[in-house]
Write an enzyme that holds these catalytic residues in place. Structure first.
Site, PDB file in Angstrom:
ATOM      1  N   GLY A  40       0.780  -1.234   0.000  1.00  0.00           N
ATOM      2  CA  GLY A  40       0.000   0.000   0.000  1.00  0.00           C
ATOM      3  C   GLY A  40       0.810   1.282   0.000  1.00  0.00           C
ATOM      4  O   GLY A  40       0.329   2.328  -0.425  1.00  0.00           O
ATOM      5  N   ASP A  99       0.318   3.038   4.485  1.00  0.00           N
ATOM      6  CA  ASP A  99      -0.742   3.771   3.793  1.00  0.00           C
ATOM      7  C   ASP A  99      -1.823   4.250   4.755  1.00  0.00           C
ATOM      8  O   ASP A  99      -2.232   5.408   4.708  1.00  0.00           O
ATOM      9  CB  ASP A  99      -1.350   2.937   2.651  1.00  0.00           C
ATOM     10  CG  ASP A  99      -1.815   1.548   3.081  1.00  0.00           C
ATOM     11  OD1 ASP A  99      -1.641   1.173   4.271  1.00  0.00           O
ATOM     12  OD2 ASP A  99      -2.348   0.820   2.228  1.00  0.00           O
ATOM     13  N   ASP A 102      -5.516   1.956  10.753  1.00  0.00           N
ATOM     14  CA  ASP A 102      -6.935   1.631  10.909  1.00  0.00           C
ATOM     15  C   ASP A 102      -7.131   1.128  12.347  1.00  0.00           C
ATOM     16  O   ASP A 102      -7.277   1.932  13.261  1.00  0.00           O
ATOM     17  CB  ASP A 102      -7.273   0.584   9.839  1.00  0.00           C
ATOM     18  CG  ASP A 102      -8.743   0.260   9.719  1.00  0.00           C
ATOM     19  OD1 ASP A 102      -9.547   1.193   9.627  1.00  0.00           O
ATOM     20  OD2 ASP A 102      -9.104  -0.930   9.693  1.00  0.00           O
ATOM     21  N   GLY A 104      -4.793  -0.035  14.041  1.00  0.00           N
ATOM     22  CA  GLY A 104      -3.521   0.309  14.677  1.00  0.00           C
ATOM     23  C   GLY A 104      -2.616  -0.893  14.886  1.00  0.00           C
ATOM     24  O   GLY A 104      -1.468  -0.751  15.298  1.00  0.00           O
ATOM     25  N   THR A 106      -1.175  -3.053  12.750  1.00  0.00           N
ATOM     26  CA  THR A 106      -0.018  -3.182  11.864  1.00  0.00           C
ATOM     27  C   THR A 106       1.112  -2.256  12.316  1.00  0.00           C
ATOM     28  O   THR A 106       2.263  -2.681  12.449  1.00  0.00           O
ATOM     29  CB  THR A 106      -0.416  -2.836  10.409  1.00  0.00           C
ATOM     30  OG1 THR A 106      -1.507  -3.678  10.033  1.00  0.00           O
ATOM     31  CG2 THR A 106       0.749  -3.031   9.452  1.00  0.00           C
ATOM     32  N   LYS A 130      -7.474   6.657  10.317  1.00  0.00           N
ATOM     33  CA  LYS A 130      -8.904   6.563  10.668  1.00  0.00           C
ATOM     34  C   LYS A 130      -8.998   6.346  12.172  1.00  0.00           C
ATOM     35  O   LYS A 130      -9.159   5.215  12.632  1.00  0.00           O
ATOM     36  CB  LYS A 130      -9.532   5.345   9.981  1.00  0.00           C
ATOM     37  CG  LYS A 130      -9.592   5.367   8.475  1.00  0.00           C
ATOM     38  CD  LYS A 130     -10.416   4.138   8.051  1.00  0.00           C
ATOM     39  CE  LYS A 130     -10.122   3.708   6.659  1.00  0.00           C
ATOM     40  NZ  LYS A 130     -10.793   2.428   6.329  1.00  0.00           N
ATOM     41  N   ASP A 158      -5.499  -0.476  -2.155  1.00  0.00           N
ATOM     42  CA  ASP A 158      -6.350  -1.377  -2.938  1.00  0.00           C
ATOM     43  C   ASP A 158      -7.640  -1.769  -2.234  1.00  0.00           C
ATOM     44  O   ASP A 158      -7.777  -1.667  -1.016  1.00  0.00           O
ATOM     45  CB  ASP A 158      -5.596  -2.678  -3.236  1.00  0.00           C
ATOM     46  CG  ASP A 158      -5.479  -3.577  -1.990  1.00  0.00           C
ATOM     47  OD1 ASP A 158      -5.048  -3.074  -0.927  1.00  0.00           O
ATOM     48  OD2 ASP A 158      -5.863  -4.754  -2.060  1.00  0.00           O
ATOM     49  N   ARG A 164      -5.124   0.297  -7.120  1.00  0.00           N
ATOM     50  CA  ARG A 164      -3.849   0.861  -6.642  1.00  0.00           C
ATOM     51  C   ARG A 164      -3.302   1.914  -7.614  1.00  0.00           C
ATOM     52  O   ARG A 164      -2.574   2.818  -7.231  1.00  0.00           O
ATOM     53  CB  ARG A 164      -2.787  -0.241  -6.491  1.00  0.00           C
ATOM     54  CG  ARG A 164      -3.044  -1.232  -5.376  1.00  0.00           C
ATOM     55  CD  ARG A 164      -1.790  -2.075  -5.131  1.00  0.00           C
ATOM     56  NE  ARG A 164      -2.066  -3.289  -4.374  1.00  0.00           N
ATOM     57  CZ  ARG A 164      -2.128  -3.360  -3.052  1.00  0.00           C
ATOM     58  NH1 ARG A 164      -1.947  -2.276  -2.326  1.00  0.00           N
ATOM     59  NH2 ARG A 164      -2.373  -4.501  -2.440  1.00  0.00           N
TER      60      ARG A 164
END
Ligand code: IMP
Ligand code: MG
Length: 173
Positions: A40, A99, A102, A104, A106, A130, A158, A164
């Protein structure tokens, strides 16, 4: 699914990336390895490192790949490292580039991983955040845009490997 609608166009993204690189260069100096989270990050990182050059930084660049999402829109909940050829990073300054933050998970997993490998400093940068989706307490040090809970695509991001290539950041219903 209908065609993605524009959330941020090319001009808005380019302007924000330049400003973001300025913010990064104000807080980080000297040795730096930028580590992108594939796939991403790839468009964002390509623009960001060129803006960092303009801001006076000369980072090395590497990539890792982690997976948490399956093929659709929902996270599987656990994070796996699936590609990593970064060498010895002990004592180095790292800027992780993703990227989207969300849940958190990752960013939190990846930050801890590089901290445990002995990095001197692990900074984090995300194109999009977000906050309303957060499950793990983990904000990025540098954020491009804060967005509401919409599913976004384009500019490297994606939906099931589609979109992408779009030059803008869009959202899908
Ligand atoms: P987290 O671990 O839940 O924070 O998820 C982060 C990853 O989920 C990001 O790197 C994205 O790859 C993916 N993701 C989260 N939200 C979206 C979205 O709206 N569109 C596409 N991918 C997303
Ligand atoms: Mg992803």
């Amino acid at each position: 699914m209908t065609a993605p609608k524009v959330m941020f166009d090319e001009k808005q993204i380019a302007q924000r990336v330049v400003n973001l690189a300025g913010e990064i260069a104000q807080r980080i100096s000297g040795d730096l390895i930028v580590i992108g989270l594939l796939k991403g990050c790839f468009v964002f990182l390509a623009d960001l490192v060129r803006a960092l050059d303009q801001a006076g930084l000369s980072p090395q660049i590497d990539f890792i790949r982690v997976s948490s999402y399956g093929s659709g829109k929902e996270s599987s909940g656990n994070v796996n490292l699936t590609f990593d050829e970064t060498g010895d990073i002990s004592g180095r300054q790292i800027l992780l580039v993703d990227d989207i933050v969300d849940s958190g998970r990752t960013m939190s997993f990846t930050r801890q991983m590089f901290e445990s490998r002995g990095a001197a400093n692990v900074w984090t940068c995300t194109l999009l955040d977000k906050p309303s989706r957060r499950e793990v307490d983990c904000g990025a040090d540098f954020t491009g845009f804060i967005i509401e809970d919409l599913f976004v695509v384009g500019y490297g991001i994606d939906y099931a490997e589609k979109y992408r290539h779009l030059p803008f950041i869009g959202y899908v219903d």
